[in-house]
Write a protein that holds these residues in place. Structure first.
Motif, PDB file in Angstrom:
ATOM      1  N   HIS A  22      21.304  -6.843  18.518  1.00 43.85           N
ATOM      2  CA  HIS A  22      21.945  -6.130  19.626  1.00 43.85           C
ATOM      3  C   HIS A  22      20.890  -5.606  20.600  1.00 43.85           C
ATOM      4  N   TYR A  23      19.819  -5.083  20.068  1.00 39.01           N
ATOM      5  CA  TYR A  23      18.718  -4.577  20.892  1.00 39.01           C
ATOM      6  C   TYR A  23      18.126  -5.714  21.739  1.00 39.01           C
ATOM      7  N   GLN A  24      17.938  -6.879  21.130  1.00 40.89           N
ATOM      8  CA  GLN A  24      17.401  -8.030  21.874  1.00 40.89           C
ATOM      9  C   GLN A  24      18.360  -8.461  22.985  1.00 40.89           C
ATOM     10  N   ARG A  25      19.670  -8.439  22.714  1.00 41.52           N
ATOM     11  CA  ARG A  25      20.657  -8.790  23.754  1.00 41.52           C
ATOM     12  C   ARG A  25      20.601  -7.788  24.896  1.00 41.52           C
ATOM     13  N   THR A  26      20.401  -6.514  24.574  1.00 36.82           N
ATOM     14  CA  THR A  26      20.304  -5.480  25.606  1.00 36.82           C
ATOM     15  C   THR A  26      19.093  -5.719  26.487  1.00 36.82           C
ATOM     16  N   ILE A  27      17.988  -6.068  25.892  1.00 37.02           N
ATOM     17  CA  ILE A  27      16.771  -6.369  26.662  1.00 37.02           C
ATOM     18  C   ILE A  27      17.010  -7.581  27.555  1.00 37.02           C
ATOM     19  N   GLN A  28      17.662  -8.607  27.022  1.00 40.96           N
ATOM     20  CA  GLN A  28      17.946  -9.808  27.819  1.00 40.96           C
ATOM     21  C   GLN A  28      18.836  -9.464  29.016  1.00 40.96           C
ATOM     22  N   ALA A  29      19.877  -8.642  28.805  1.00 46.10           N
ATOM     23  CA  ALA A  29      20.762  -8.240  29.908  1.00 46.10           C
ATOM     24  C   ALA A  29      19.996  -7.451  30.957  1.00 46.10           C
ATOM     25  N   LEU A  30      19.117  -6.577  30.513  1.00 46.47           N
ATOM     26  CA  LEU A  30      18.308  -5.797  31.445  1.00 46.47           C
ATOM     27  C   LEU A  30      17.406  -6.711  32.273  1.00 46.47           C
ATOM     28  N   ASN A  31      16.789  -7.689  31.632  1.00 49.29           N
ATOM     29  CA  ASN A  31      15.934  -8.634  32.354  1.00 49.29           C
ATOM     30  C   ASN A  31      16.728  -9.423  33.398  1.00 49.29           C
ATOM     31  N   ILE A  33      19.417  -8.352  35.022  1.00 46.01           N
ATOM     32  CA  ILE A  33      19.676  -7.432  36.133  1.00 46.01           C
ATOM     33  C   ILE A  33      18.435  -7.310  37.010  1.00 46.01           C
ATOM     34  N   ILE A  34      17.272  -7.175  36.384  1.00 45.04           N
ATOM     35  CA  ILE A  34      16.014  -7.054  37.139  1.00 45.04           C
ATOM     36  C   ILE A  34      15.772  -8.316  37.973  1.00 45.04           C
ATOM     37  N   GLU A  35      16.021  -9.487  37.387  1.00 46.23           N
ATOM     38  CA  GLU A  35      15.859 -10.745  38.129  1.00 46.23           C
ATOM     39  C   GLU A  35      16.801 -10.810  39.318  1.00 46.23           C
ATOM     40  N   ASP A  36      18.052 -10.365  39.147  1.00 45.54           N
ATOM     41  CA  ASP A  36      19.013 -10.363  40.257  1.00 45.54           C
ATOM     42  C   ASP A  36      18.535  -9.446  41.382  1.00 45.54           C
ATOM     43  N   VAL A  37      18.080  -8.248  41.019  1.00 45.46           N
ATOM     44  CA  VAL A  37      17.613  -7.296  42.037  1.00 45.46           C
ATOM     45  C   VAL A  37      16.376  -7.845  42.736  1.00 45.46           C
ATOM     46  N   THR A  38      15.461  -8.442  41.977  1.00 43.19           N
ATOM     47  CA  THR A  38      14.248  -9.011  42.559  1.00 43.19           C
ATOM     48  C   THR A  38      14.581 -10.154  43.514  1.00 43.19           C
ATOM     49  N   ALA A  39      15.613 -10.926  43.184  1.00 42.68           N
ATOM     50  CA  ALA A  39      16.017 -12.065  44.024  1.00 42.68           C
ATOM     51  C   ALA A  39      16.831 -11.620  45.234  1.00 42.68           C
ATOM     52  N   GLY A  40      17.080 -10.321  45.370  1.00 42.19           N
ATOM     53  CA  GLY A  40      17.798  -9.837  46.542  1.00 42.19           C
ATOM     54  C   GLY A  40      19.284  -9.649  46.305  1.00 42.19           C
ATOM     55  N   ARG A  41      19.738  -9.945  45.143  1.00 43.64           N
ATOM     56  CA  ARG A  41      21.155  -9.732  44.813  1.00 43.64           C
ATOM     57  C   ARG A  41      21.283  -8.299  44.303  1.00 43.64           C
ATOM     58  N   THR A  42      21.514  -7.388  45.244  1.00 43.75           N
ATOM     59  CA  THR A  42      21.454  -5.962  44.932  1.00 43.75           C
ATOM     60  C   THR A  42      22.775  -5.388  44.418  1.00 43.75           C
ATOM     61  N   ALA A  43      23.786  -6.202  44.270  1.00 38.65           N
ATOM     62  CA  ALA A  43      25.079  -5.708  43.790  1.00 38.65           C
ATOM     63  C   ALA A  43      24.948  -5.090  42.396  1.00 38.65           C
ATOM     64  N   ARG A  44      24.032  -5.589  41.616  1.00 40.72           N
ATOM     65  CA  ARG A  44      23.863  -5.082  40.259  1.00 40.72           C
ATOM     66  C   ARG A  44      22.812  -3.971  40.168  1.00 40.72           C
ATOM     67  N   ALA A  45      22.229  -3.592  41.291  1.00 37.62           N
ATOM     68  CA  ALA A  45      21.177  -2.576  41.287  1.00 37.62           C
ATOM     69  C   ALA A  45      21.673  -1.261  40.702  1.00 37.62           C
ATOM     70  N   LYS A  46      22.931  -0.924  40.953  1.00 40.84           N
ATOM     71  CA  LYS A  46      23.482   0.324  40.416  1.00 40.84           C
ATOM     72  C   LYS A  46      23.493   0.305  38.881  1.00 40.84           C
ATOM     73  N   GLU A  47      23.664  -0.882  38.332  1.00 42.70           N
ATOM     74  CA  GLU A  47      23.698  -1.002  36.875  1.00 42.70           C
ATOM     75  C   GLU A  47      22.327  -0.773  36.238  1.00 42.70           C
TER      76      GLU A  47
END
Length: 115
Positions: A22-31, A33-47
């Protein structure tokens, strides 16, 4: 006598492994979100803020649970400070030595005894 290092697998170990997955899945989900924000897709930035907080809590919980599970596994196996004694082997060795003493008891004098 044999010293046994604990390495068992039981219900506690299975729970720990599930928590780590579960911890590994959480890290993957966080990564992701970070990739989306870095790519300019800021809709998930709040998350991101919530995910970081959740990850920190999950990490602390995982560390605490790992410690509890390892302590429980050692206790279940009779281990103290990471090791357990093989009492069956010790009992056999004591019995063997007592038998040698009984056999030697009828021989007369004990070697090394003053004359």
């Amino acid at each position: 006598m044999t010293v046994i290092s604990p390495a068992g697998k039981g219900a506690a170990q299975a729970v720990l492994e599930a928590a780590e997955r579960h911890y590994q899945r959480t890290i993957q989900a966080l990564n992701e979100i970070i990739e989306d924000v870095t790519a300019g897709r800021t809709a998930r930035a709040k998350e991101l803020k919530g995910a970081l907080s959740d990850l920190g809590k999950a990490a602390q919980t995982a560390f605490d649970e790992r410690s509890k599970v390892e302590k429980r596994l050692r206790a279940e196996e009779g281990a103290v400070n990471g090791y357990a004694l093989d009492f069956d082997s010790a009992r056999d060795e004591i019995g063997r030595r007592l038998a040698c003493l009984r056999d030697a008891a009828g021989t007369g004098s004990v070697s090394g005894e003053p004359e």
